[in-house]
Design a protein around this motif. Sequence first.
Motif, PDB file in Angstrom:
ATOM      1  N   GLN A   1       8.536   4.520  -8.062  1.00  0.00           N
ATOM      2  CA  GLN A   1       8.808   3.365  -7.207  1.00  0.00           C
ATOM      3  C   GLN A   1      10.267   3.343  -6.763  1.00  0.00           C
ATOM      4  OE1 GLN A   1       7.105   3.240 -10.046  1.00  0.00           O
ATOM      5  NE2 GLN A   1       5.099   2.369  -9.572  1.00  0.00           N
ATOM      6  N   LEU A   2      11.180   3.644  -7.690  1.00  0.00           N
ATOM      7  CA  LEU A   2      12.593   3.635  -7.322  1.00  0.00           C
ATOM      8  C   LEU A   2      12.957   4.847  -6.477  1.00  0.00           C
ATOM      9  CD1 LEU A   2      14.572   2.267 -10.406  1.00  0.00           C
ATOM     10  CD2 LEU A   2      14.099   1.168  -8.224  1.00  0.00           C
ATOM     11  N   VAL A   3      12.335   6.001  -6.734  1.00  0.00           N
ATOM     12  CA  VAL A   3      12.575   7.168  -5.876  1.00  0.00           C
ATOM     13  C   VAL A   3      12.259   6.816  -4.435  1.00  0.00           C
ATOM     14  CG1 VAL A   3      11.763   9.484  -5.298  1.00  0.00           C
ATOM     15  CG2 VAL A   3      12.261   8.902  -7.671  1.00  0.00           C
TER      16      VAL A   3
ATOM     17  N   LEU B   1      19.965  -2.405 -23.306  1.00  0.00           N
ATOM     18  CA  LEU B   1      18.795  -3.115 -22.800  1.00  0.00           C
ATOM     19  C   LEU B   1      17.740  -2.097 -22.412  1.00  0.00           C
ATOM     20  CD1 LEU B   1      17.186  -5.527 -21.929  1.00  0.00           C
ATOM     21  CD2 LEU B   1      18.497  -5.618 -19.802  1.00  0.00           C
ATOM     22  N   LEU B   2      16.725  -1.957 -23.256  1.00  0.00           N
ATOM     23  CA  LEU B   2      15.654  -0.988 -23.009  1.00  0.00           C
ATOM     24  C   LEU B   2      14.565  -1.649 -22.185  1.00  0.00           C
ATOM     25  CD1 LEU B   2      15.731   0.806 -26.427  1.00  0.00           C
ATOM     26  CD2 LEU B   2      15.927   1.934 -24.213  1.00  0.00           C
ATOM     27  N   ALA B   3      14.909  -1.931 -20.936  1.00  0.00           N
ATOM     28  CA  ALA B   3      13.958  -2.533 -20.015  1.00  0.00           C
ATOM     29  C   ALA B   3      12.967  -1.484 -19.538  1.00  0.00           C
ATOM     30  CB  ALA B   3      14.696  -3.138 -18.825  1.00  0.00           C
ATOM     31  N   GLU B   4      11.882  -1.941 -18.969  1.00  0.00           N
ATOM     32  CA  GLU B   4      10.850  -1.043 -18.487  1.00  0.00           C
ATOM     33  C   GLU B   4      11.425  -0.064 -17.467  1.00  0.00           C
ATOM     34  OE1 GLU B   4       6.401  -1.388 -16.433  1.00  0.00           O
ATOM     35  OE2 GLU B   4       7.432  -3.145 -17.233  1.00  0.00           O
ATOM     36  N   GLY B   5      11.011   1.185 -17.568  1.00  0.00           N
ATOM     37  CA  GLY B   5      11.494   2.202 -16.646  1.00  0.00           C
ATOM     38  C   GLY B   5      11.992   3.424 -17.393  1.00  0.00           C
ATOM     39  N   ILE B   6      12.690   4.298 -16.668  1.00  0.00           N
ATOM     40  CA  ILE B   6      13.191   5.554 -17.217  1.00  0.00           C
ATOM     41  C   ILE B   6      14.681   5.427 -17.492  1.00  0.00           C
ATOM     42  CG2 ILE B   6      13.467   8.030 -16.807  1.00  0.00           C
ATOM     43  CD1 ILE B   6      11.123   7.815 -14.815  1.00  0.00           C
ATOM     44  N   HIS B   7      15.064   5.730 -18.724  1.00  0.00           N
ATOM     45  CA  HIS B   7      16.476   5.731 -19.120  1.00  0.00           C
ATOM     46  C   HIS B   7      16.858   7.182 -19.400  1.00  0.00           C
ATOM     47  CE1 HIS B   7      16.611   1.292 -19.794  1.00  0.00           C
ATOM     48  NE2 HIS B   7      15.306   1.498 -19.943  1.00  0.00           N
TER      49      HIS B   7
ATOM     50  N   PRO C   1      12.832  -3.535  -6.905  1.00  0.00           N
ATOM     51  CA  PRO C   1      13.681  -2.352  -6.740  1.00  0.00           C
ATOM     52  C   PRO C   1      15.162  -2.640  -6.820  1.00  0.00           C
ATOM     53  CG  PRO C   1      12.527  -2.899  -4.708  1.00  0.00           C
ATOM     54  CD  PRO C   1      11.907  -3.727  -5.780  1.00  0.00           C
ATOM     55  N   ASN C   2      15.632  -3.723  -6.215  1.00  0.00           N
ATOM     56  CA  ASN C   2      17.064  -4.010  -6.267  1.00  0.00           C
ATOM     57  C   ASN C   2      17.526  -4.328  -7.677  1.00  0.00           C
ATOM     58  OD1 ASN C   2      16.178  -4.548  -3.379  1.00  0.00           O
ATOM     59  ND2 ASN C   2      18.392  -4.696  -3.162  1.00  0.00           N
ATOM     60  N   GLY C   3      16.825  -5.247  -8.335  1.00  0.00           N
ATOM     61  CA  GLY C   3      17.204  -5.605  -9.693  1.00  0.00           C
ATOM     62  C   GLY C   3      17.030  -4.461 -10.672  1.00  0.00           C
ATOM     63  N   ASP C   4      15.935  -3.716 -10.522  1.00  0.00           N
ATOM     64  CA  ASP C   4      15.682  -2.598 -11.434  1.00  0.00           C
ATOM     65  C   ASP C   4      16.745  -1.514 -11.279  1.00  0.00           C
ATOM     66  OD1 ASP C   4      13.458  -3.962 -12.215  1.00  0.00           O
ATOM     67  OD2 ASP C   4      12.008  -2.647 -11.244  1.00  0.00           O
TER      68      ASP C   4
ATOM     69  N   ASN D   1       0.811  -1.211   0.000  1.00  0.00           N
ATOM     70  CA  ASN D   1       0.000   0.000   0.000  1.00  0.00           C
ATOM     71  C   ASN D   1       0.849   1.267   0.000  1.00  0.00           C
ATOM     72  OD1 ASN D   1       0.604  -0.871   2.832  1.00  0.00           O
ATOM     73  ND2 ASN D   1      -0.235   1.158   3.274  1.00  0.00           N
ATOM     74  N   LEU D   2       2.099   1.169   0.447  1.00  0.00           N
ATOM     75  CA  LEU D   2       2.985   2.327   0.451  1.00  0.00           C
ATOM     76  C   LEU D   2       3.785   2.423  -0.835  1.00  0.00           C
ATOM     77  CD1 LEU D   2       4.212   2.197   4.146  1.00  0.00           C
ATOM     78  CD2 LEU D   2       2.523   3.710   3.133  1.00  0.00           C
ATOM     79  N   ASP D   3       3.481   1.548  -1.795  1.00  0.00           N
ATOM     80  CA  ASP D   3       4.101   1.653  -3.116  1.00  0.00           C
ATOM     81  C   ASP D   3       5.606   1.473  -3.059  1.00  0.00           C
ATOM     82  OD1 ASP D   3       3.925   1.867  -5.801  1.00  0.00           O
ATOM     83  OD2 ASP D   3       3.916   4.042  -5.877  1.00  0.00           O
ATOM     84  N   PHE D   4       6.086   0.570  -2.182  1.00  0.00           N
ATOM     85  CA  PHE D   4       7.524   0.397  -2.015  1.00  0.00           C
ATOM     86  C   PHE D   4       8.151  -0.471  -3.102  1.00  0.00           C
ATOM     87  CE2 PHE D   4       8.941   2.535   1.552  1.00  0.00           C
ATOM     88  CZ  PHE D   4       8.104   2.383   2.630  1.00  0.00           C
ATOM     89  N   TYR D   5       7.368  -1.279  -3.769  1.00  0.00           N
ATOM     90  CA  TYR D   5       8.004  -2.194  -4.695  1.00  0.00           C
ATOM     91  C   TYR D   5       7.192  -2.398  -5.960  1.00  0.00           C
ATOM     92  CZ  TYR D   5       4.758  -5.897  -3.274  1.00  0.00           C
ATOM     93  OH  TYR D   5       3.642  -6.639  -3.034  1.00  0.00           O
TER      94      TYR D   5
END
Length: 693
Positions: free
Chosen positions: A674-676, A152-158, A350-353, A14-18
């Motif tokens: 999520q990563l922030v 590697l254009l994985a999901e997320g912000i590059h 989060p760790n892998g991303d 619920n806290l959007d940690f992962y």
Amino acid sequence: MTALPNGALRLWANLDFYVSMAKMALAPAEVVWSDDERPRSAIFDDFYNPESSTAKPIDPQTLFLQSNALPKRWTKLSPNSIFTLGETGFGLGHNFLKSWQLWLQSAPAGARLHFISCEKYPISKLDLIRAHQRWPELHTLAAQLQAAYPPLLAEGIHQLHLQPGNITLSLIIDDANAGFTSLQLEGSCDRAVDAWILDGFAPHKNPSMWSPALAQTLAQLSRPNASLVAAFCDIEIVKKFSAVGFQFDKAPTDQTSAVNLRARLTATPAKEFTTTPWHLANNGNENRQQTKVQTVAIIGAGIAGCTLARALAERGLQVVVFEQSSQVASGASGNLQAALYARLSAKPGPNGDFNLHALQFALRYYRQYCPRAAHFCGLLQLAQSATEIHTQQQVAARLTQFRAGALAHAVSAVEASRIAGLPLQHGGMFFPECGWLEPDKVCTELLRHVNIQLHVNTTLNHLEFANKRWQLQLQTADSALSAFNADAVALCIANGVKQFAPTNPLPLISIRGQVSLASTSVLSQNLKSVLCGDGYIAPAHNQQHCFGATYKLKDEQTEIRLLENRQNLDTLAQLLPEVATEFSGMPLHGRASVRAATPDYLPLAGPVPKWDALEQTYRQLAKNRKQLIPQTAAYWPGLHVLAGLGSRGFCYAPLAAEVVAAWVCNGLPPVSRQLVKALHPARFAVRALGKRQ
């Protein structure tokens, strides 16, 4: 709930940690080439650019840039200002390249362009290069984009930093609405976009690109009076964007044709928190006017402090770095050689991303800022156990799926031996663009900027916030006392952050590490790439090898121990037994330092809360961790921390520094929301509240 890798704490959904461990990666684009070299999307069954499919080519400079009045607006910018241009549908990067070209012609020196684009189906680098051949007038800029394009254009912000022109490209790989939503921290920094380009495939082929939800998201990211131009515009699209505050100049005349229509945001959507905003300071919301930061004091000139100093200096801020030692990179950043790599994970989270995005960012970063201190000789990550073999097989399959062999690919023991130049007993993953760094030179190069001042032999004795500024009491090597005032302060001194009251509660763990140094031997001189397994060794530098390292929890001593040199030799023997035998007959030297790590192995990167106020504001989480508390907490104004980098400092620091710089400048983040939050210094305190039921 699912436990994070590496023994991380359990995180509350619920806290959007992962990010869900079951979240699927996006598929790469499938490009079909016509006989006359026109690229077509197999997914949407349409050509990528209007110019590829129409009798009368549509020039994006006319349709998007001129209609957004960008040339006129850019010529009026002041130095050090930032203009943010958003785009839906990166495609082949044509709009970006044309924008970059026009920026160089129009914008004043010192101004920065932040171009944000979202793409659900990214094309491969090879297809990008092939498509760019159609635009010879953009060759120079296209070549730089191609060189920086992530393997590697994985999901997320590059995030890509490009020159000339002070260009930042944030390429978001995701569905448009989800991708732009991931930028939103639900604070004042969200309203950053000055102009929008709505491109992409036609609405009847790609309806999600033109949805009411996306219109709402774009409005929430827009500054007041932000402009918008759409490649396709019909009555229904006008209704969707008008409903969220965009006012169009005129109504469309065709049902679904490319038109030159412009809108402006005349009504700002009301802000509503969708998650508990524990990460935001109550002095940073829309109800208060933030004081603009001009001068920043950074404590510590290791890799954390140096990367952050450079990130802020590039944004036009005046940065003063204070280092208690006589030189930069004197603590945990001070080994003679630093391996540049990260362990990739087959599971999102989060760790892998963060590992993946930090590594790719670091590879671009050191090539741009420290090319003379970086040695990209390749790195072999050897699989020395059945568990590691299984993990690498999963990672290799994912890399193959995304055609990302340029980042890493699996190799056999025979192939690894050929690459390394020495016989190896294990295969593994080969990272052709990785290698090793010269830490002291890296830090020196990063601080070489007109906006950065360095003061060595200077210790911070006291830190106090008064009269809306930070007051620092400093002491030099000759015991002289001095004072310095700054708008913001960043503590980048590893475990040293705990000596100050505002940052004392941070859960940092001390880890002693000793590396060993040996002269080049008959065999070791043939080593051509970095080897990593349970330990590591780099190719010779100045006729000397650096290898190790030990890992001693809660040990803060830095004397050289013969026992730990022997332990490093034993670890090396698992990688290169014959080289270890040669080294055992030589006198070994060493260097010991103390790293700082966190319980979940992710850095601390962001603002520092007032801990009692944080607990008081969110105390109800102890009764119900799922409830939404739509209230921000009190933070120390302008106080930030970058620490807890562990043994991956040179990989993590560049991207983590960009996260902190975004906080300092109240800008859009370089990573997802999520990563922030996964890097936020307050995360452990909020988790602890949620576990008190």
